[in-house]
Scaffold this active site. Sequence first.
Site, PDB file in Angstrom:
ATOM      1  N   LYS A 171      -4.150  16.221  12.927  1.00  0.00           N
ATOM      2  CA  LYS A 171      -5.236  15.245  12.755  1.00  0.00           C
ATOM      3  C   LYS A 171      -4.686  13.947  12.169  1.00  0.00           C
ATOM      4  O   LYS A 171      -4.354  13.865  10.991  1.00  0.00           O
ATOM      5  CB  LYS A 171      -6.324  15.786  11.816  1.00  0.00           C
ATOM      6  CG  LYS A 171      -7.576  14.943  11.913  1.00  0.00           C
ATOM      7  CD  LYS A 171      -8.393  14.905  10.638  1.00  0.00           C
ATOM      8  CE  LYS A 171      -8.050  13.766   9.737  1.00  0.00           C
ATOM      9  NZ  LYS A 171      -8.280  12.404  10.260  1.00  0.00           N
ATOM     10  N   GLU A 246       2.235  14.755   0.052  1.00  0.00           N
ATOM     11  CA  GLU A 246       2.833  13.478  -0.338  1.00  0.00           C
ATOM     12  C   GLU A 246       1.680  12.547  -0.644  1.00  0.00           C
ATOM     13  O   GLU A 246       0.838  12.301   0.228  1.00  0.00           O
ATOM     14  CB  GLU A 246       3.686  12.891   0.796  1.00  0.00           C
ATOM     15  CG  GLU A 246       4.987  13.611   1.043  1.00  0.00           C
ATOM     16  CD  GLU A 246       5.936  13.634  -0.147  1.00  0.00           C
ATOM     17  OE1 GLU A 246       5.773  12.810  -1.066  1.00  0.00           O
ATOM     18  OE2 GLU A 246       6.818  14.503  -0.162  1.00  0.00           O
ATOM     19  N   CYS A 280       3.844   3.949   0.408  1.00  0.00           N
ATOM     20  CA  CYS A 280       3.760   4.728  -0.827  1.00  0.00           C
ATOM     21  C   CYS A 280       5.000   4.513  -1.672  1.00  0.00           C
ATOM     22  O   CYS A 280       4.998   4.779  -2.869  1.00  0.00           O
ATOM     23  CB  CYS A 280       3.493   6.198  -0.561  1.00  0.00           C
ATOM     24  SG  CYS A 280       4.468   6.852   0.758  1.00  0.00           S
ATOM     25  N   GLU A 379      -2.522   3.108  -8.223  1.00  0.00           N
ATOM     26  CA  GLU A 379      -1.941   2.613  -6.971  1.00  0.00           C
ATOM     27  C   GLU A 379      -2.924   1.657  -6.301  1.00  0.00           C
ATOM     28  O   GLU A 379      -4.088   1.986  -6.114  1.00  0.00           O
ATOM     29  CB  GLU A 379      -1.643   3.787  -6.038  1.00  0.00           C
ATOM     30  CG  GLU A 379      -0.944   3.340  -4.778  1.00  0.00           C
ATOM     31  CD  GLU A 379      -0.556   4.507  -3.884  1.00  0.00           C
ATOM     32  OE1 GLU A 379      -1.430   5.316  -3.554  1.00  0.00           O
ATOM     33  OE2 GLU A 379       0.633   4.586  -3.516  1.00  0.00           O
TER      34      GLU A 379
HETATM   35  P1  ADP Z   1      -6.452   6.941   2.530  1.00  0.00           P
HETATM   36  O1  ADP Z   1      -7.291   6.534   1.371  1.00  0.00           O
HETATM   37  O2  ADP Z   1      -5.069   6.434   2.500  1.00  0.00           O
HETATM   38  O3  ADP Z   1      -7.113   6.805   3.862  1.00  0.00           O
HETATM   39  P2  ADP Z   1      -7.047   9.756   2.624  1.00  0.00           P
HETATM   40  O4  ADP Z   1      -6.504  10.828   1.740  1.00  0.00           O
HETATM   41  O5  ADP Z   1      -8.485   9.481   2.604  1.00  0.00           O
HETATM   42  O6  ADP Z   1      -6.183   8.484   2.280  1.00  0.00           O
HETATM   43  O7  ADP Z   1      -6.639  10.022   4.126  1.00  0.00           O
HETATM   44  C1  ADP Z   1      -5.441  10.676   4.526  1.00  0.00           C
HETATM   45  C2  ADP Z   1      -5.769  11.656   5.627  1.00  0.00           C
HETATM   46  O8  ADP Z   1      -6.616  12.677   5.081  1.00  0.00           O
HETATM   47  C3  ADP Z   1      -6.561  11.048   6.791  1.00  0.00           C
HETATM   48  O9  ADP Z   1      -6.136  11.633   8.012  1.00  0.00           O
HETATM   49  C4  ADP Z   1      -7.982  11.441   6.452  1.00  0.00           C
HETATM   50  O10 ADP Z   1      -8.821  11.478   7.585  1.00  0.00           O
HETATM   51  C5  ADP Z   1      -7.770  12.817   5.881  1.00  0.00           C
HETATM   52  N1  ADP Z   1      -8.886  13.305   5.054  1.00  0.00           N
HETATM   53  C6  ADP Z   1      -9.778  12.590   4.342  1.00  0.00           C
HETATM   54  N2  ADP Z   1     -10.697  13.388   3.747  1.00  0.00           N
HETATM   55  C7  ADP Z   1     -10.365  14.655   4.073  1.00  0.00           C
HETATM   56  C8  ADP Z   1     -10.898  15.954   3.773  1.00  0.00           C
HETATM   57  N3  ADP Z   1     -11.969  16.108   3.011  1.00  0.00           N
HETATM   58  N4  ADP Z   1     -10.278  17.025   4.293  1.00  0.00           N
HETATM   59  C9  ADP Z   1      -9.182  16.900   5.046  1.00  0.00           C
HETATM   60  N5  ADP Z   1      -8.634  15.728   5.391  1.00  0.00           N
HETATM   61  C10 ADP Z   1      -9.220  14.609   4.916  1.00  0.00           C
END
Ligand code: ADP
Length: 477
Positions: A171, A246, A280, A379
């Site tokens: 994903k 990470e 990062c 950050e």
């Molecule tokens: P950022 O703030 O850098 O977008 P996120 O942690 O929100 O960081 O996003 C990193 C990845 O995690 C993306 O692919 C996002 O769609 C996914 N993501 C966000 N929320 C969830 C969740 N509840 N469960 C699994 N994956 C998630």
Amino acid sequence: MTLHHNLIAGEWVGSNGVENINPSNTNEIVGLYATASADDAKTAIAAAKAAFPAWSRSGILERHAILKKTADEILARKDELGKLLAREEGKTLPEAIGETIRAAQIFDFFAGEALRLAGEVLPSVRPNIGVEITREPIGVIGIITPWNFPIAIPAWKIAPALCYGNTVVFKPAELVPGCSWAIVDILHRAGLPKGVLNLVMGKGSVVGQAMLDSPDLAGITFTGSTGTGKRVASASIEHNRKFQLEMGGKNPMVVLDDADLTVAVESAANSGFFSTGQRCTASSRLIVTEGIHDKFVAALTEKLKTLVVDDALKAGTHIGPVVDERQLATDTDYIAIGKQEGAKLAFGGETIQRDNPGFYLQPTLFTEATNQMRISREEIFGPVASVIRVKDYEEALATANDTPFGLSAGIATTSLKHATHFKRNSEAGMVMVNLPTAGVDFHVPFGGRKASSFGSREQGKYAAEFFTVVKTAYTLA
Ligand code: ADP
């Protein structure tokens, strides 16, 4: 506009599309990409589970050939894929082509690793017994990636997962599905059997969450925010699965009185502002000793004046736009917070207009910051850095380590004594001497300590630690 589908069980499927918008020009739609549902994620996981027994026993030459073919095609298409990357994420075209070449190198490296799978044969402590230690794939791996490296991070997770015989449900981040779709298409055409690699584009809260909740994923490798990382961790513990995280960084770059000023300024400008500060490993804390402080600030400010912020595709652009409106709001909020906290705005701080509507922000430098301010502890993930003045090396080291994070740390010095001491005593996973904190190789371990990372290292041969499980077999002679 063509809809780019999800790949589930070897078929391109899906109907609901979302627009992938160019942050350099928000009038421009880069492409239309399908969004998966939670049920699609479950179907993809079932397909990957069904494909695992055969793929886990596939020949190493087959794995090598598919990964090598993928590397070759990515490299051959570097300009086109680099342009797609620059358009969907906003980093400059040279940075984007560089990242695309990096993805090809990663696939090439793991194509080679497939041919180098090895174990150990040892005598037992008991007579007439032999011991074999082998590595086996772990099963279905969930791969969840962020938006800031749209092709390199998917590559450094997908390549080792497949190399070691795992199957994958992938994903990508919603903001940048284009490069992910392209590499999945390349891998699919390179000959991966049905179900070995599944692509489920869509929302983290829906598709990602369905992956977290699945009992059938043997491992999840995640790069993204600390908050989501914690969710991955707790869901993985619940399901007794392996996980690798990470997350953020607040990387220090120490500049000592004896530093070569040009090296220090170039390293700080690169670390803090290139790729729009959206790495990062970016350095947002510039920890500078008193003797060089004023000279360093003056020279860095002069350097920042020369950096061109503009459309990622324009020749001569040094800094592309911020990735989207939400991130731009985060950056400008932190700039306001920095001012309120009493840091001095030495350069930048304003959003800017260019020919096309986009999320343009000046590189922003604060001085007179303290390490306790929020701008020094949290950050930001934008082109914003702060200078923290310190007395001497000892205070610089203590300040560098005084952070919840521990991904990368840099020092600019001509003193062998201090460089050696810093390498030894920095509480970061990666240490850079006279180099930017960002910019790493693909054949050596990548990862951090403290709140930055969890689990074993990514990249190079160390990747085997996460993507395989060790078996110890005893045989009576
Ligand atoms: P950022 O703030 O850098 O977008 P996120 O942690 O929100 O960081 O996003 C990193 C990845 O995690 C993306 O692919 C996002 O769609 C996914 N993501 C966000 N929320 C969830 C969740 N509840 N469960 C699994 N994956 C998630």
